[in-house]
Scaffold this motif. Structure first.
Motif, PDB file in Angstrom:
ATOM      1  N   UNK A 178      38.701 -41.819 -42.483  1.00  0.00           N
ATOM      2  CA  UNK A 178      38.715 -41.150 -41.157  1.00  0.00           C
ATOM      3  C   UNK A 178      38.682 -41.617 -40.060  1.00  0.00           C
ATOM      4  N   UNK A 179      37.267 -41.710 -39.706  1.00  0.00           N
ATOM      5  CA  UNK A 179      37.067 -41.983 -38.486  1.00  0.00           C
ATOM      6  C   UNK A 179      38.186 -42.825 -38.278  1.00  0.00           C
ATOM      7  N   UNK A 180      38.395 -44.113 -39.129  1.00  0.00           N
ATOM      8  CA  UNK A 180      39.581 -45.277 -38.788  1.00  0.00           C
ATOM      9  C   UNK A 180      40.431 -44.371 -38.407  1.00  0.00           C
ATOM     10  N   UNK A 181      41.554 -44.549 -39.238  1.00  0.00           N
ATOM     11  CA  UNK A 181      42.924 -43.371 -38.950  1.00  0.00           C
ATOM     12  C   UNK A 181      42.336 -42.493 -37.639  1.00  0.00           C
ATOM     13  N   UNK A 182      41.671 -41.915 -37.069  1.00  0.00           N
ATOM     14  CA  UNK A 182      41.525 -40.739 -35.878  1.00  0.00           C
ATOM     15  C   UNK A 182      41.755 -41.906 -34.582  1.00  0.00           C
ATOM     16  N   UNK A 183      40.420 -42.839 -34.787  1.00  0.00           N
ATOM     17  CA  UNK A 183      40.756 -43.714 -33.885  1.00  0.00           C
ATOM     18  C   UNK A 183      41.374 -44.730 -33.391  1.00  0.00           C
TER      19      UNK A 183
ATOM     20  N   UNK B 137      44.590 -43.535 -34.424  1.00  0.00           N
ATOM     21  CA  UNK B 137      45.607 -42.150 -34.245  1.00  0.00           C
ATOM     22  C   UNK B 137      45.454 -42.140 -32.684  1.00  0.00           C
ATOM     23  N   UNK B 138      44.067 -41.860 -32.301  1.00  0.00           N
ATOM     24  CA  UNK B 138      43.528 -41.857 -29.956  1.00  0.00           C
ATOM     25  C   UNK B 138      44.284 -42.567 -29.676  1.00  0.00           C
ATOM     26  N   UNK B 139      44.146 -44.310 -30.243  1.00  0.00           N
ATOM     27  CA  UNK B 139      44.886 -45.239 -29.461  1.00  0.00           C
ATOM     28  C   UNK B 139      46.076 -45.110 -29.394  1.00  0.00           C
ATOM     29  N   UNK B 140      46.504 -44.587 -30.117  1.00  0.00           N
ATOM     30  CA  UNK B 140      48.602 -44.798 -30.427  1.00  0.00           C
ATOM     31  C   UNK B 140      48.516 -43.420 -29.810  1.00  0.00           C
ATOM     32  N   UNK B 141      48.513 -42.505 -29.189  1.00  0.00           N
ATOM     33  CA  UNK B 141      48.247 -41.690 -28.472  1.00  0.00           C
ATOM     34  C   UNK B 141      48.089 -41.900 -27.063  1.00  0.00           C
ATOM     35  N   UNK B 142      47.073 -42.306 -26.737  1.00  0.00           N
ATOM     36  CA  UNK B 142      46.820 -42.598 -24.895  1.00  0.00           C
ATOM     37  C   UNK B 142      47.748 -44.270 -25.044  1.00  0.00           C
ATOM     38  N   UNK B 143      48.395 -45.203 -25.477  1.00  0.00           N
ATOM     39  CA  UNK B 143      49.269 -45.567 -25.617  1.00  0.00           C
ATOM     40  C   UNK B 143      50.176 -45.146 -24.995  1.00  0.00           C
TER      41      UNK B 143
ATOM     42  N   UNK C  70      38.350 -34.267 -31.084  1.00  0.00           N
ATOM     43  CA  UNK C  70      37.702 -32.794 -32.068  1.00  0.00           C
ATOM     44  C   UNK C  70      37.506 -33.074 -32.950  1.00  0.00           C
ATOM     45  N   UNK C  71      38.824 -33.823 -33.850  1.00  0.00           N
ATOM     46  CA  UNK C  71      38.416 -34.331 -35.203  1.00  0.00           C
ATOM     47  C   UNK C  71      37.496 -35.126 -36.088  1.00  0.00           C
TER      48      UNK C  71
ATOM     49  N   UNK D  30      34.869 -48.730 -36.262  1.00  0.00           N
ATOM     50  CA  UNK D  30      35.643 -47.755 -37.536  1.00  0.00           C
ATOM     51  C   UNK D  30      35.897 -48.441 -38.441  1.00  0.00           C
ATOM     52  N   UNK D  31      36.496 -50.019 -37.433  1.00  0.00           N
ATOM     53  CA  UNK D  31      37.540 -50.646 -39.166  1.00  0.00           C
ATOM     54  C   UNK D  31      36.533 -51.471 -39.869  1.00  0.00           C
ATOM     55  N   UNK D  32      35.606 -52.299 -39.106  1.00  0.00           N
ATOM     56  CA  UNK D  32      34.381 -52.489 -39.832  1.00  0.00           C
ATOM     57  C   UNK D  32      33.866 -52.101 -40.638  1.00  0.00           C
ATOM     58  N   UNK D  33      33.072 -50.609 -40.273  1.00  0.00           N
ATOM     59  CA  UNK D  33      32.667 -50.132 -41.633  1.00  0.00           C
ATOM     60  C   UNK D  33      33.432 -49.204 -42.467  1.00  0.00           C
ATOM     61  N   UNK D  34      34.613 -49.008 -42.372  1.00  0.00           N
ATOM     62  CA  UNK D  34      35.829 -48.620 -43.526  1.00  0.00           C
ATOM     63  C   UNK D  34      35.786 -49.727 -44.789  1.00  0.00           C
TER      64      UNK D  34
END
Length: 178
Positions: free
Chosen positions: A35-40, A42-48, A125-126, A173-177
Motif C-alpha cells: 500500500x505504501x508503494x502504491x501511495x508513493x 500516486x504521490x509522485x504522479x500527482x507531483x508531476x 494523509x493516507x 517502498x518499492x524495495x520493501x514491497x
C-alpha cells in the motif's frame, strides 16, 4: 523456633507483593509495504502534474542552506536500505513520517493558498496512516506566515524538495514491497 517463625511471617506480611511480570514487548507492526508503494507512486504522479504558476522558477538553480537537516531528508544513517528494512524499519519509517508530516503541513500553509493541492494532501494523509506504527494521528502544525512576495519562491522550493523526497521514498517502498 516459634518466635523466629512469627518474625518471618510478620516480615512476609510487611513486604510489598511481588511485582507483576513486565508485559512482553509488543512486536513492531509491519507496515503494509504494498500500500505504501502504491501511495508513493500516486504521490509522485500527482507531483508531476503540479505546474509552476511562474515558469521562470522552473529553471532556477538555487543554493540552499541545510539548517539542521530541515526539511527532513532520508539519509544513509536512517537505515532505509533493503537489508536493514527486513529486520528493523523503525528509524527509516520515523524519518519518512517526519518528512511526510512536514510536507503535509506545508501543503496546508499559506504558500499554497493560491494553488491548493487537495489530492496531494489526501495522498500524504493516507501514506501517513500507513507509516504511523501506533503513534496516532499526527497533529497539524501551523507554520510561520510567509510574506506574500516570497510565497511563489517558497512554493517552488517546497515542491522541488517534495519531489526529491518522494522519489527516494518511492525507492524505499518499492524495495520493501517485494
Amino acid at each position: 523456633m516459634a518466635p523466629l517463625r512469627r518474625l518471618c511471617l510478620l516480615l512476609a506480611l510487611l513486604l510489598p507483593p511481588p511485582a507483576a511480570p513486565a508485559p512482553a514487548p509488543v512486536p513492531l507492526r509491519r507496515p503494509d509495504w504494498a500500500a505504501c508503494r502504491i501511495l508513493s507512486r500516486e504521490l509522485s504522479r500527482l507531483l508531476a502534474t503540479v505546474k509552476e504558476p511562474h515558469p521562470v522558477l522552473e529553471g532556477m538553480q538555487l543554493l540552499e542552506e541545510d539548517p539542521q537537516n530541515w526539511p527532513p531528508r532520508i539519509r544513509c544513517s536512517d537505515a532505509c536500505d533493503p537489508l536493514t528494512l527486513e529486520t528493523n524499519h523503525t528509524r527509516c519509517l520515523h524519518r519518512i513520517r517526519q518528512a511526510l508530516q512536514h510536507y503535509r503541513d506545508l501543503l496546508g500553509s499559506d504558500i499554497f493558498r493560491d494553488q491548493p493541492q487537495p489530492q496531494l494532501e489526501t495522498t500524504m494523509e493516507q501514506l501517513l496512516r500507513h507509516v504511523q506504527e501506533g503513534h496516532g494521528r499526527p497533529p497539524r502544525h501551523s507554520l510561520v506566515p510567509t510574506p506574500v512576495w516570497a510565497q511563489p519562491f517558497q512554493r517552488h522550493l517546497a515542491l522541488k524538495r517534495l519531489r526529491s523526497f518522494a522519489a527516494v521514498m518511492g525507492r524505499v517502498f518499492n524495495h520493501s514491497a517485494r
